[in-house]
Design a protein around this motif. Structure first.
Motif, PDB file in Angstrom:
ATOM      1  N   MET A   1       0.913  -1.268  -0.099  1.00 43.55           N
ATOM      2  CA  MET A   1       0.054  -0.140   0.004  1.00 43.55           C
ATOM      3  C   MET A   1       1.011   1.339   0.081  1.00 43.55           C
ATOM      4  SD  MET A   1      -3.182   0.695   2.294  1.00 43.55           S
ATOM      5  CE  MET A   1      -3.959  -0.642   2.090  1.00 43.55           C
ATOM      6  N   LYS A   2       0.604   2.247  -1.061  1.00 41.52           N
ATOM      7  CA  LYS A   2       1.624   3.325  -0.914  1.00 41.52           C
ATOM      8  C   LYS A   2       0.680   4.533  -0.625  1.00 41.52           C
ATOM      9  CE  LYS A   2       4.542   3.745  -4.909  1.00 41.52           C
ATOM     10  NZ  LYS A   2       4.726   3.635  -6.109  1.00 41.52           N
ATOM     11  N   PHE A   3       1.275   5.381   0.210  1.00 44.80           N
ATOM     12  CA  PHE A   3       0.467   6.519   0.769  1.00 44.80           C
ATOM     13  C   PHE A   3       1.208   7.596   0.024  1.00 44.80           C
ATOM     14  CE2 PHE A   3      -0.671   3.825   4.022  1.00 44.80           C
ATOM     15  CZ  PHE A   3      -1.912   3.771   4.380  1.00 44.80           C
ATOM     16  N   GLU A   4       1.460   7.637  -1.012  1.00 48.76           N
ATOM     17  CA  GLU A   4       2.045   8.870  -1.605  1.00 48.76           C
ATOM     18  C   GLU A   4       1.495   9.233  -3.193  1.00 48.76           C
ATOM     19  OE1 GLU A   4       6.330   6.886  -3.517  1.00 48.76           O
ATOM     20  OE2 GLU A   4       6.036   7.705  -1.339  1.00 48.76           O
ATOM     21  N   LEU A   5       1.309  10.408  -3.490  1.00 45.28           N
ATOM     22  CA  LEU A   5       0.889  10.804  -4.836  1.00 45.28           C
ATOM     23  C   LEU A   5       1.812  10.501  -5.705  1.00 45.28           C
ATOM     24  CD1 LEU A   5      -0.625  14.362  -3.928  1.00 45.28           C
ATOM     25  CD2 LEU A   5      -1.847  12.207  -3.789  1.00 45.28           C
ATOM     26  N   THR A   6       1.175  10.146  -7.177  1.00 47.01           N
ATOM     27  CA  THR A   6       2.087  10.112  -8.285  1.00 47.01           C
ATOM     28  C   THR A   6       2.589  11.585  -8.649  1.00 47.01           C
ATOM     29  OG1 THR A   6       0.289  10.480  -9.879  1.00 47.01           O
ATOM     30  CG2 THR A   6       0.674   8.106  -9.161  1.00 47.01           C
ATOM     31  N   GLU A   7       3.626  11.658  -9.644  1.00 55.19           N
ATOM     32  CA  GLU A   7       4.463  12.765 -10.010  1.00 55.19           C
ATOM     33  C   GLU A   7       3.331  13.611 -10.732  1.00 55.19           C
ATOM     34  OE1 GLU A   7       7.860  13.978 -12.937  1.00 55.19           O
ATOM     35  OE2 GLU A   7       7.988  12.052 -11.766  1.00 55.19           O
ATOM     36  N   ILE A   8       2.195  12.850 -11.470  1.00 53.33           N
ATOM     37  CA  ILE A   8       1.030  13.854 -12.108  1.00 53.33           C
ATOM     38  C   ILE A   8       0.219  14.388 -10.977  1.00 53.33           C
ATOM     39  CG2 ILE A   8      -0.742  13.632 -13.834  1.00 53.33           C
ATOM     40  CD1 ILE A   8       1.141  11.771 -15.254  1.00 53.33           C
ATOM     41  N   GLN A   9      -0.055  13.519 -10.199  1.00 50.43           N
ATOM     42  CA  GLN A   9      -1.007  13.849  -9.070  1.00 50.43           C
ATOM     43  C   GLN A   9      -0.545  15.157  -8.314  1.00 50.43           C
ATOM     44  OE1 GLN A   9      -1.472  10.083  -7.211  1.00 50.43           O
ATOM     45  NE2 GLN A   9      -3.252   9.617  -8.480  1.00 50.43           N
ATOM     46  N   SER A  10       0.797  15.112  -7.868  1.00 53.75           N
ATOM     47  CA  SER A  10       1.442  15.963  -7.279  1.00 53.75           C
ATOM     48  C   SER A  10       1.666  17.357  -7.869  1.00 53.75           C
ATOM     49  CB  SER A  10       2.885  15.786  -6.941  1.00 53.75           C
ATOM     50  OG  SER A  10       2.885  14.698  -6.067  1.00 53.75           O
ATOM     51  N   LEU A  11       1.811  17.156  -9.515  1.00 59.16           N
ATOM     52  CA  LEU A  11       2.065  18.549 -10.141  1.00 59.16           C
ATOM     53  C   LEU A  11       0.634  19.146 -10.314  1.00 59.16           C
ATOM     54  CD1 LEU A  11       4.459  19.408 -12.123  1.00 59.16           C
ATOM     55  CD2 LEU A  11       3.338  18.282 -13.834  1.00 59.16           C
ATOM     56  N   TYR A 300      -9.777   9.945  -0.428  1.00 58.11           N
ATOM     57  CA  TYR A 300      -8.837   9.461  -1.532  1.00 58.11           C
ATOM     58  C   TYR A 300      -9.225   7.777  -1.786  1.00 58.11           C
ATOM     59  CZ  TYR A 300      -5.914  13.519  -0.617  1.00 58.11           C
ATOM     60  OH  TYR A 300      -5.367  14.909  -0.677  1.00 58.11           O
ATOM     61  N   ARG A 301      -9.362   7.083  -0.834  1.00 59.27           N
ATOM     62  CA  ARG A 301      -9.856   5.559  -1.180  1.00 59.27           C
ATOM     63  C   ARG A 301     -10.922   5.365  -2.223  1.00 59.27           C
ATOM     64  NH1 ARG A 301     -10.387   0.504   1.196  1.00 59.27           N
ATOM     65  NH2 ARG A 301     -11.516  -0.665  -0.262  1.00 59.27           N
ATOM     66  N   ALA A 302     -11.904   6.288  -2.126  1.00 59.28           N
ATOM     67  CA  ALA A 302     -13.143   6.347  -2.832  1.00 59.28           C
ATOM     68  C   ALA A 302     -12.885   6.663  -3.977  1.00 59.28           C
ATOM     69  CB  ALA A 302     -14.248   7.335  -2.422  1.00 59.28           C
ATOM     70  N   ALA A 303     -11.921   7.466  -4.345  1.00 63.23           N
ATOM     71  CA  ALA A 303     -11.484   7.860  -5.767  1.00 63.23           C
ATOM     72  C   ALA A 303     -10.722   6.833  -6.313  1.00 63.23           C
ATOM     73  CB  ALA A 303     -10.733   9.188  -5.630  1.00 63.23           C
ATOM     74  N   TRP A 304      -9.871   6.386  -5.529  1.00 62.46           N
ATOM     75  CA  TRP A 304      -8.874   5.285  -5.790  1.00 62.46           C
ATOM     76  C   TRP A 304      -9.561   4.162  -6.432  1.00 62.46           C
ATOM     77  CZ3 TRP A 304      -7.415   0.261  -4.532  1.00 62.46           C
ATOM     78  CH2 TRP A 304      -6.411  -0.307  -5.118  1.00 62.46           C
ATOM     79  N   ASN A 305     -10.654   3.825  -5.517  1.00 59.28           N
ATOM     80  CA  ASN A 305     -11.560   2.591  -5.993  1.00 59.28           C
ATOM     81  C   ASN A 305     -12.101   2.912  -7.478  1.00 59.28           C
ATOM     82  OD1 ASN A 305     -11.167   1.292  -3.706  1.00 59.28           O
ATOM     83  ND2 ASN A 305     -13.438   0.782  -3.488  1.00 59.28           N
ATOM     84  N   LYS A 306     -12.613   4.158  -7.628  1.00 64.21           N
ATOM     85  CA  LYS A 306     -13.267   4.373  -8.932  1.00 64.21           C
ATOM     86  C   LYS A 306     -12.032   4.377 -10.014  1.00 64.21           C
ATOM     87  CE  LYS A 306     -16.402   7.685 -11.154  1.00 64.21           C
ATOM     88  NZ  LYS A 306     -16.531   8.721 -11.577  1.00 64.21           N
ATOM     89  N   ASP A 307     -11.134   4.781  -9.945  1.00 64.79           N
ATOM     90  CA  ASP A 307      -9.972   4.904 -10.802  1.00 64.79           C
ATOM     91  C   ASP A 307      -9.399   3.339 -11.094  1.00 64.79           C
ATOM     92  OD1 ASP A 307      -9.355   7.661 -11.603  1.00 64.79           O
ATOM     93  OD2 ASP A 307      -8.288   7.996  -9.569  1.00 64.79           O
ATOM     94  N   ASN A 308      -9.537   2.517 -10.005  1.00 62.22           N
ATOM     95  CA  ASN A 308      -9.156   1.028 -10.445  1.00 62.22           C
ATOM     96  C   ASN A 308     -10.227   0.198 -10.511  1.00 62.22           C
ATOM     97  OD1 ASN A 308      -6.097   0.849  -9.780  1.00 62.22           O
ATOM     98  ND2 ASN A 308      -6.838   2.400  -8.431  1.00 62.22           N
ATOM     99  N   GLY A 309     -11.601   0.818 -11.104  1.00 62.11           N
ATOM    100  CA  GLY A 309     -12.563  -0.094 -11.737  1.00 62.11           C
ATOM    101  C   GLY A 309     -13.140  -0.870 -10.459  1.00 62.11           C
ATOM    102  N   LEU A 310     -13.172  -0.499  -9.110  1.00 65.54           N
ATOM    103  CA  LEU A 310     -13.632  -1.409  -8.003  1.00 65.54           C
ATOM    104  C   LEU A 310     -14.951  -0.612  -7.647  1.00 65.54           C
ATOM    105  CD1 LEU A 310     -10.312  -1.632  -6.111  1.00 65.54           C
ATOM    106  CD2 LEU A 310     -11.553  -3.313  -7.234  1.00 65.54           C
ATOM    107  N   PRO A 311     -15.730  -1.247  -6.952  1.00 68.44           N
ATOM    108  CA  PRO A 311     -17.121  -0.661  -6.650  1.00 68.44           C
ATOM    109  C   PRO A 311     -16.791   0.579  -5.653  1.00 68.44           C
ATOM    110  CG  PRO A 311     -17.112  -3.081  -6.002  1.00 68.44           C
ATOM    111  CD  PRO A 311     -15.582  -2.713  -6.579  1.00 68.44           C
ATOM    112  N   TYR A 312     -17.651   1.598  -5.898  1.00 65.31           N
ATOM    113  CA  TYR A 312     -17.214   2.666  -4.869  1.00 65.31           C
ATOM    114  C   TYR A 312     -18.378   3.678  -4.475  1.00 65.31           C
ATOM    115  CZ  TYR A 312     -18.228   5.044  -9.349  1.00 65.31           C
ATOM    116  OH  TYR A 312     -18.744   5.496 -10.817  1.00 65.31           O
ATOM    117  N   SER A 313     -19.710   2.750  -4.646  1.00 64.25           N
ATOM    118  CA  SER A 313     -20.888   3.528  -4.022  1.00 64.25           C
ATOM    119  C   SER A 313     -20.822   3.486  -2.553  1.00 64.25           C
ATOM    120  CB  SER A 313     -21.988   2.471  -4.394  1.00 64.25           C
ATOM    121  OG  SER A 313     -23.248   3.077  -3.914  1.00 64.25           O
TER     122      SER A 313
END
Ligand code: CAA
Length: 379
Positions: A1-11, A300-313
């Protein structure tokens, strides 16, 4: 589990933070007091590609992910919750259903203009008698030849009067309950469509909230979004994503209030020392910071789920529930730390509290979020 933003997210976070500080923060108090929609910010947000963050570059968006979108809403709300909801309602509610359910022709006509920020979008589900009970809407749509004819009204529509395009739900078959509701795309200049007076609200005063009226409003047959009868599901799925945006707004409001409280506590001297040295203040700051951090993980977890095609309701409902209640708690404590000064308009924290309250109400009250969460846990 990574608790850091990617370069693009940081930018993206750095870009929006700078924009929020230089362009939004200086006008935030004024537009709130004047109930003035920040029209001048729209082209600036579009220029930075902040009005279509999670949509592909090919359709005019920024081509980033939902976590980046959350960072954008959070940073905007940290200085101005009104600006944040303009962007959130446009991106999550006005644009997403067209991106997700639109035909090629609908995407061709609307998506690039919405994702690039040339046009603003809005979403119209709520009616005077259909708030939490979203399925109880009375607006109807009847097919007459090559046109749908809409009659009825909507209320509390964010971006009302400023949006170029509205995604609207209407009953097409009253005998079918939620399966008789359909969704439509209505242009602002559709005949028979009009926008009512702005509401005078407790908070988010610079955002526009209006009723919409449909009086034999005629739109082309092709303006139906998705299949007939799928409008309720489209609305519910749209709200699942919208709730991540509002959760991010609540998170930003809370962070902004904590920022102000920390600054004030270090500057304000009583009994010969800054009040930040008092344990009573430190405990409040500790509780505020902890709730914000917990909210941030959920959002962030809810957004991450959406980004990763996981249920997020359920995750979106948890994020919105927790972040909204945290925002009200934190804003309230921020005023307490400011004492009498915090109760005046000379400091931002009274605005934080007024703005925080709506996050417990719109895009589903905290009670609706609990219904969604319990429904999922008990299923
Ligand atoms: N995704 C997909 N489908 C869903 C769904 C979801 N998240 N939620 C419900 N559905 C489906 C159900 O599966 C069901 O389908 P089937 O009949 O095929 O099984 C159907 O929709 C009906 O579901 P329910 O029986 O659960 O519906 P309900 O009438 O009991 O309502 C509710 C449930 C959760 C209370 C819902 O009405 C709701 O979310 N209410 C709050 C509405 C809301 O958030 N309004 C805010 C409007 S936007 C706004 O605030 C303004 C703005 O511009 C910011």
């Amino acid at each position: 589990m990574k608790f850091e933003l990617t370069e693009i997210q940081s930018l993206i976070q750095i870009t929006v933070k700078e924009f929020a500080q230089t362009a939004v923060a200086p006008i935030a108090a004024e537009i709130d007091r004047a109930h003035r929609f920040p029209e001048e910010l729209i082209p600036q947000l579009a220029e930075l590609n902040l009005l279509g963050v999670p949509y592909p570059e090919e359709v005019g968006g920024a081509g980033a992910d939902n976590l980046s979108y959350v960072l954008v809403i959070e940073e905007l709300a940290r200085v101005c919750a009104s600006t944040a909801v303009v962007v959130s309602a446009h991106t999550s509610l006005g644009t997403w259903p067209i991106y997700q359910f639109g035909t090629e022709a609908q995407k061709e006509k609307y998506l690039s203009k919405l994702a690039s920020g040339e046009w603003l979008g809005a979403f119209a589900l709520t009616e005077p008698g259909a708030g939490t009970d979203a399925a109880a809407g009375k607006t109807t749509a009847v097919l007459e030849g090559d046109e749908w004819v809409l009659n009825g009204s909507k209320i509390f529509i964010t971006n009302g009067g400023y949006a170029d395009v509205y995604v609207v739900t209407a009953m097409t078959d009253p005998s079918q309950g939620t399966k008789g509701i359909s969704a439509f795309i209505v242009d602002k200049d559709a005949p028979g469509f009009s926008v009512g007076e702005k509401e005078h609200k407790l908070g988010i005063k610079a955002s526009s909230t209006t009723p919409l009226y449909f009086s034999d409003c005629r739109i082309p047959k092709e303006a139906i979004l998705g299949e007939p009868g799928k409008g309720f599901k489209i609305a519910m799925q749209t709200l699942d994503g919208g709730r991540i945006g509002i959760a991010a707004q609540a998170l930003g409001i809370a962070q902004g209030a904590l920022d102000a409280a920390v600054k004030y506590a270090k500057e304000r001297v009583q009994f010969g020392k800054p009040i930040a040295n008092q344990q009573a203040i430190q405990w409040m700051i500790a509780d505020m910071a902890t709730q914000i951090e917990a909210a941030r993980f959920l959002v962030y977890r809810a957004a991450w789920n959406k980004d990763n095609g996981l249920p997020y309701s359920k995750e979106a409902a948890m994020a919105k529930l927790y972040a909204a209640e945290a925002a009200s708690f934190v804003a309230n404590k921020a005023i307490q730390i400011h004492g009498g000064y915090g109760y005046t308009e000379n400091y931002s924290v009274e605005r934080s509290l007024r703005d925080a309250k709506i996050t417990e109400i719109y895009e589903g009250t905290s009670e609706v979020q609990r219904m969604v969460i319990a429904g999922s846990v008990l299923r």
